[in-house]
Scaffold this active site. Structure first.
Site, short mmCIF file in Angstrom:
data_model
loop_
_atom_site.label_atom_id
_atom_site.label_comp_id
_atom_site.label_asym_id
_atom_site.label_seq_id
_atom_site.Cartn_x
_atom_site.Cartn_y
_atom_site.Cartn_z
N GLY A 18 0.84 -1.19 0.00
CA GLY A 18 0.00 0.00 0.00
C GLY A 18 0.87 1.23 0.00
O GLY A 18 2.01 1.21 0.47
N GLY A 20 0.55 5.67 0.27
CA GLY A 20 -0.23 6.90 0.39
C GLY A 20 0.66 8.11 0.21
O GLY A 20 1.83 8.00 -0.19
N THR A 21 0.12 9.27 0.54
CA THR A 21 0.86 10.52 0.36
C THR A 21 2.06 10.59 1.30
O THR A 21 3.13 11.06 0.92
CB THR A 21 -0.05 11.72 0.61
OG1 THR A 21 -1.22 11.59 -0.21
CG2 THR A 21 0.65 13.02 0.26
N ALA A 23 3.03 7.85 3.60
CA ALA A 23 3.52 6.59 4.14
C ALA A 23 3.40 5.46 3.12
O ALA A 23 2.61 5.53 2.19
CB ALA A 23 2.73 6.21 5.41
N LYS A 24 4.22 4.45 3.33
CA LYS A 24 4.12 3.20 2.57
C LYS A 24 3.82 2.08 3.55
O LYS A 24 4.23 2.13 4.72
CB LYS A 24 5.43 2.89 1.84
CG LYS A 24 5.73 3.80 0.67
CD LYS A 24 7.00 3.36 -0.04
CE LYS A 24 7.30 4.27 -1.23
NZ LYS A 24 8.53 3.84 -1.94
N VAL A 25 3.12 1.06 3.08
CA VAL A 25 2.87 -0.12 3.90
C VAL A 25 3.56 -1.31 3.23
O VAL A 25 3.32 -1.60 2.06
CB VAL A 25 1.36 -0.40 4.05
CG1 VAL A 25 1.15 -1.64 4.92
CG2 VAL A 25 0.65 0.79 4.68
N ASP A 134 -13.64 8.77 9.52
CA ASP A 134 -13.40 8.47 8.11
C ASP A 134 -13.82 7.03 7.80
O ASP A 134 -13.11 6.30 7.12
CB ASP A 134 -11.92 8.69 7.76
CG ASP A 134 -11.68 8.73 6.24
OD1 ASP A 134 -12.64 9.02 5.50
OD2 ASP A 134 -10.55 8.47 5.81
#
Length: 447
Positions: A18, A20-21, A23-25, A134
C-alpha cells in the site's frame, strides 16, 4: 537476479502492499516468530516538514487504545535514525470495497453480519472516547475468516481534542460524511460515525451510494436533505433502520444503543467476545519521536544486482484470499481472476517501458524508479486526482508479475482505470492457453 533482502530490527521486509501521500505499507515477517505483519513506514523528515508529529502520535496512540477483534491490531512502534515503523496486524482478505466492486451487492444476511461487526468495533471506539471520522468501505478490511477489521485511524479524534464536547474539523470522504460535519459547525463525533455506518450499510446492500453526484454542491445538497431512496430489494426492517440512521438531524438520529436493540440488527447477532485489555502504556509512542539513540532499530539492506524484487512462494500465497490456496488455482473463482495484477513473459525492462508508453498515451504523469512506476491523472468524474503504482516482481526465471495498486483517489475510479489500462497492455500480458493444467498459478493473475 539476486534477491534484495532488507531487515528492520527483527522484521524481514518484503514488497510494498500500500502507498499513500505520507507513508508506505510493506509486507514484513517477524523472524523470531514467523508471523506476517504489515509495516507502515513514515519518513521523519516528511512528518516534520508537514508538521504531522501530533497527528501521527495520535494515530498510533489511538490504535493502542482501541484493541478489539474487529479493529486492526497495532503490535509495536519502532524508530530508526530517519524513519518510523508502525507494526500492524497483516490482514489478508482485502478491502470490503473490493468485494463489493467484484461481486456487486451482498445478500442481506451477509451485509447484516458485516454491519454487526462494524457497529461492535465503532461502539468499542466510542467507549474509549475515540471517534473514527473516516469510516468507509475502503477502510474496512477482511481477514482470512471473512471477519471485518476497521483500519486507518489517521483522521480519528481523541477526547481531549473535543474541548466543550464538539468536534469542528471537516474531514472524511464527502459521500460518507454526515451533514453536520459539512456545515462547519460543531458536531458530535459519535453521531457522525453512526451516519457513516448507515451509508456503508446502504452501499453493501445496494452496490451503489445513496448520495452520489458528480459535483460537490449538488452532493452536499442531497446529503443535507438526506435525499435518497432504498431499492426495492431492501427488506422492510433494513429500510426502517437505514432511515433512522440517515437522519439529517444528529439530535434525533438513532444512536448505537438503539441500533443494537433494533429487531433487524439483532437477527443472528452474536456479540464478539474479547477480554479487557491490559493497561495501555504509551511511553514507547513518545520515545519514537525523541532523539534517544538506544530506541533506534538497525536497518540492514543487502542488494546484489539491480533488478526486480523476487517474490517468494509464501508472499504469493498471501496475495490469495485468506491464505486459501484454492483461490490461486481455480479458474472459476472470477473474483480472483479480476484482482489487480497480471503476468508477463516479456523482459522486465520491456514491461516498464510499455507501461510508460501506454500511460503517456493516456495523458498520465509518469514517475519511474527502478522497476516501480507511479502514474497520476485526473479522475473521470473530474472531482479529483488519482494515483496508481505498478511494481514488477520476478516469480520464476523469465516470468514476471506486475502488481498494480491504488496510491490515491477513489477506489471505484481506480477499478475503471485498471480495466481500461489492461486493454492497452495486451501485447505484454501473458494469458495461459486452454490446454494448460488447472494447477497453473498464473491463470488467476491475468486481467
Amino acid at each position: 537476479m539476486k534477491k534484495v533482502t532488507r531487515k528492520v530490527g527483527k522484521y524481514e521486509v518484503g514488497r510494498t502492499v500500500g502507498e499513500g501521500t505520507f507513508a508506505k505499507v510493506k509486507f514484513a515477517k517477524n523472524t523470531e516468530t514467523g508471523e506476517s505483519v504489515a509495516m507502515k513506514v513514515l519518513a521523519k523528515s516528511t512528518i516534520l516538514k508537514h508538521k504531522m508529529v501530533d497527528q501521527i502520535k495520535r494515530e498510533i496512540s489511538i490504535m493502542k487504545i482501541v484493541r478489539h477483534p474487529n479493529i486492526v491490531r497495532l503490535h509495536e512502534v519502532l524508530a530508526s535514525q530517519s524513519k518510523i515503523y508502525i507494526i500492524l496486524e497483516f490482514v489478508t482478505g482485502g478491502e470490503l470495497f473490493d468485494k463489493i466492486v467484484h461481486q456487486g451487492k451482498l445478500p442481506e444476511h451477509g451485509a447484516r453480519r458485516y454491519f454487526q461487526q462494524l457497529i461492535d468495533a465503532v461502539a468499542h471506539c466510542h467507549i474509549k472516547g475515540v471517534y473514527h471520522r473516516d469510516l468507509k468501505p475502503e477502510n474496512l478490511l477482511l481477514d482470512s475468516y471473512g471477519n471485518l477489521k476497521v483500519s486507518d485511524f489517521g483522521l480519528s479524534a481523541l477526547p481531549q481534542q473535543q474541548g466543550v464536547g464538539l468536534l469542528r474539523t471537516t474531514c472524511g470522504t464527502p459521500n460518507y460524511v454526515a451533514p453536520e460535519v459539512l456545515g462547519n459547525q460543531g458536531y458530535d463525533g459519535a453521531a457522525a460515525d453512526v451516519w457513516s455506518c448507515g451509508v456503508i450499510l446502504y452501499v453493501v446492500m445496494a452496490g451503489y451510494l445513496p448520495f452520489d453526484e458528480t459535483d460537490l454542491p449538488n452532493l452536499y445538497k442531497k446529503i443535507n436533505a438526506a435525499e435518497f431512496s432504498c431499492p426495492y430489494w431492501f427488506s422492510h426492517g433494513a429500510k426502517s433502520l437505514i432511515h433512522k440512521i440517515l437522519d439529517p438531524n444528529p439530535k434525533t438520529r438513532i444512536q448505537i444503543e438503539g441500533i443494537r436493540k433494533d429487531p433487524w440488527f439483532r437477527r443472528n447477532y452474536a456479540p464478539v467476545e474479547h477480554r479487557e485489555d491490559e493497561e495501555v502504556n504509551l511511553d514507547d509512542v513518545c520515545a519514537v519521536f525523541d532523539d534517544i539513540e538506544d530506541q533506534y532499530v538497525a536497518e540492514q539492506s543487502e542488494s546484489k544486482e539491480a533488478g526486480p524484487l523476487i517474490m517468494n512462494a509464501f508472499e504469493m500465497i498471501t496475495l490469495s484470499q485468506g491464505l486459501n490456496l484454492s483461490a490461486l488455482f481455480d479458474r472459476r473463482q472470477d473474483y480472483v481472476k479480476r484482482q489487480t495484477r497480471f503476468v508477463s513473459r516479456k523482459p522486465a525492462k520491456v514491461i516498464i517501458s510499455t507501461i510508460e508508453a501506454v500511460a503517456e498515451s493516456m495523458s498520465l504523469k509518469v514517475h519511474t524508479r527502478g522497476y516501480k512506476t507511479r502514474l497520476e491523472g485526473i479522475s473521470t468524474n473530474r472531482t479529483g486526482q488519482f494515483a496508481v503504482v505498478l511494481e514488477v516482481f520476478e516469480v520464476a526465471p523469465s516470468l514476471f508479475m506486475v502488481d498494480v495498486r491504488k496510491a490515491a483517489g477513489d477506489t471505484l475510479e481506480y477499478h475503471k482505470f485498471y480495466k481500461n489500462f489492461c486493454t492497452k497492455l495486451e501485447n505484454i500480458i501473458w494469458k495461459p492457453t486452454e490446454g494448460m493444467t488447472s494447477s497453473s498459478l498464473l491463470r488467476t493473475m491475468t486481467c
